[in-house]
Write an enzyme that holds these catalytic residues in place. Sequence first.
Site, short mmCIF file in Angstrom:
data_model
loop_
_atom_site.label_atom_id
_atom_site.label_comp_id
_atom_site.label_asym_id
_atom_site.label_seq_id
_atom_site.Cartn_x
_atom_site.Cartn_y
_atom_site.Cartn_z
N ASP A 137 31.01 94.89 34.12
CA ASP A 137 31.84 95.69 34.98
C ASP A 137 32.23 97.14 34.05
OD1 ASP A 137 33.91 94.64 33.18
OD2 ASP A 137 34.41 93.24 34.86
N HIS A 181 25.25 90.74 29.05
CA HIS A 181 24.53 90.61 30.13
C HIS A 181 24.24 91.91 30.93
CE1 HIS A 181 25.86 86.13 30.75
NE2 HIS A 181 24.71 86.18 29.73
N CYS A 205 9.07 101.90 31.32
CA CYS A 205 8.90 102.42 29.90
C CYS A 205 10.44 102.13 29.29
CB CYS A 205 9.13 104.00 29.89
SG CYS A 205 10.77 104.93 30.50
P1 NAD Z 1 32.83 82.15 35.88
O1 NAD Z 1 33.05 82.73 37.37
O2 NAD Z 1 31.77 81.21 35.65
O3 NAD Z 1 34.30 81.57 35.35
C1 NAD Z 1 35.55 82.44 35.30
C2 NAD Z 1 36.37 81.64 34.49
O4 NAD Z 1 37.66 82.17 34.40
C3 NAD Z 1 36.89 80.31 35.04
O5 NAD Z 1 36.71 79.35 33.92
C4 NAD Z 1 38.33 80.32 35.37
O6 NAD Z 1 39.03 79.30 34.99
C5 NAD Z 1 38.73 81.39 34.58
N1 NAD Z 1 39.60 82.54 35.24
C6 NAD Z 1 39.78 83.00 36.31
N2 NAD Z 1 40.69 83.67 36.65
C7 NAD Z 1 41.39 83.75 35.28
C8 NAD Z 1 42.35 84.49 34.71
N3 NAD Z 1 42.89 85.39 35.53
N4 NAD Z 1 42.78 84.30 33.48
C9 NAD Z 1 42.10 83.62 32.63
N5 NAD Z 1 41.06 82.94 33.14
C10 NAD Z 1 40.85 82.95 34.36
O7 NAD Z 1 32.45 83.47 34.92
P2 NAD Z 1 32.02 83.60 33.67
O8 NAD Z 1 32.23 82.32 32.61
O9 NAD Z 1 31.84 85.11 33.23
O10 NAD Z 1 30.30 83.45 34.15
C11 NAD Z 1 29.75 83.70 35.13
C12 NAD Z 1 28.51 84.98 35.08
O11 NAD Z 1 28.50 85.94 36.03
C13 NAD Z 1 28.62 85.63 33.36
O12 NAD Z 1 27.05 85.50 33.37
C14 NAD Z 1 28.64 87.27 34.08
O13 NAD Z 1 27.68 88.02 33.63
C15 NAD Z 1 28.47 87.10 35.64
N6 NAD Z 1 29.91 87.78 36.35
C16 NAD Z 1 30.43 89.09 35.88
C17 NAD Z 1 31.34 89.76 36.44
C18 NAD Z 1 31.92 90.97 36.05
O14 NAD Z 1 31.41 91.77 35.26
N7 NAD Z 1 33.17 90.93 36.00
C19 NAD Z 1 31.91 89.08 37.47
C20 NAD Z 1 31.23 87.69 37.96
C21 NAD Z 1 30.24 87.18 37.32
ZN ZN Z 2 10.41 105.44 32.84
#
Ligand code: NAD
Ligand code: ZN
Length: 251
Positions: A115, A130, A141
Amino acid sequence: MPDNPLARDMHIDRARELVASAHRIVAFTGAGISAESGVPTYRATGGLWKQFNPGQIASPQGFAEDPQRSWRWHNERRAALEGIHPNPGHQALANLEHRVAERGGRMTVATQNIDGLHHRAGSRRVLELHGSILRARCTACDATEGLGFRDVGEAPMCPECGAMLRPDIVWFGEMLPEDVWETARDEAAACDLMITAGTSAVVYPAAGLVELAARAGAPVLEVNLEPTPMTRVAEVTLRGKAGELLPRVVR
Ligand code: NAD
Ligand code: ZN
């Protein structure tokens, strides 16, 4: 973990000590750190994958099948980010990087998030494991293109070669960008403090960074609402919101 305020304060004191004495810090972050900014997590109740089928939009097969459907979805997510801002959790990590640099050390954020909020909060050494939804890359390319929040339609073309662009994101089943991943591993293996915040730490290989640091002898500080597989290697665990706890630790 600490449910009563006294126990929690003790953990925060210990976390402050760890942060104050570290010179090489890696902060490994996930969707949870952006949750307080209003970015939905993927796995949580109400998370994005409960509403969409990831295989159809965020996989190489899904993209090949219907690139416009995939672009539509990613464009909507990207547009939504314009009205979303970094929260005190992102800011605390940016402040910490600055402070560690002032004392001659260095800190790196290795994020699973796509994000761009760590950058917007002022973090400079950010490894996007990611990729980023704010960028596209060419399907033919090596070209990449910053998209920002602007509308690129459902079939953007490479400015270099005219082939189709795709979001510069690591989709399901894809490899992490090699250079980024190698740097992250080097940093994790050499750090003297690993902070893991807002990640369920179940997505590999990314989550392996925490184990790598722990094996190399670095203390692990975990900040999460709930236990994760990394809780057992954590020296200090802070249970609660990253946006509240990290600023208290980094104060
Ligand atoms: P996940 O959704 O698997 O886990 C989120 C974790 O954050 C949970 O363990 C939860 O308990 C914790 N959590 C939630 N709110 C919180 C807070 N306010 N404070 C502290 N902890 C909190 O997410 P992940 O581990 O990032 O894995 C998910 C995959 O999805 C990643 O590979 C990522 O690339 C992608 N993703 C990215 C985004 C983004 O860019 N914001 C959003 C969703 C998913
Ligand atoms: Zn190109």
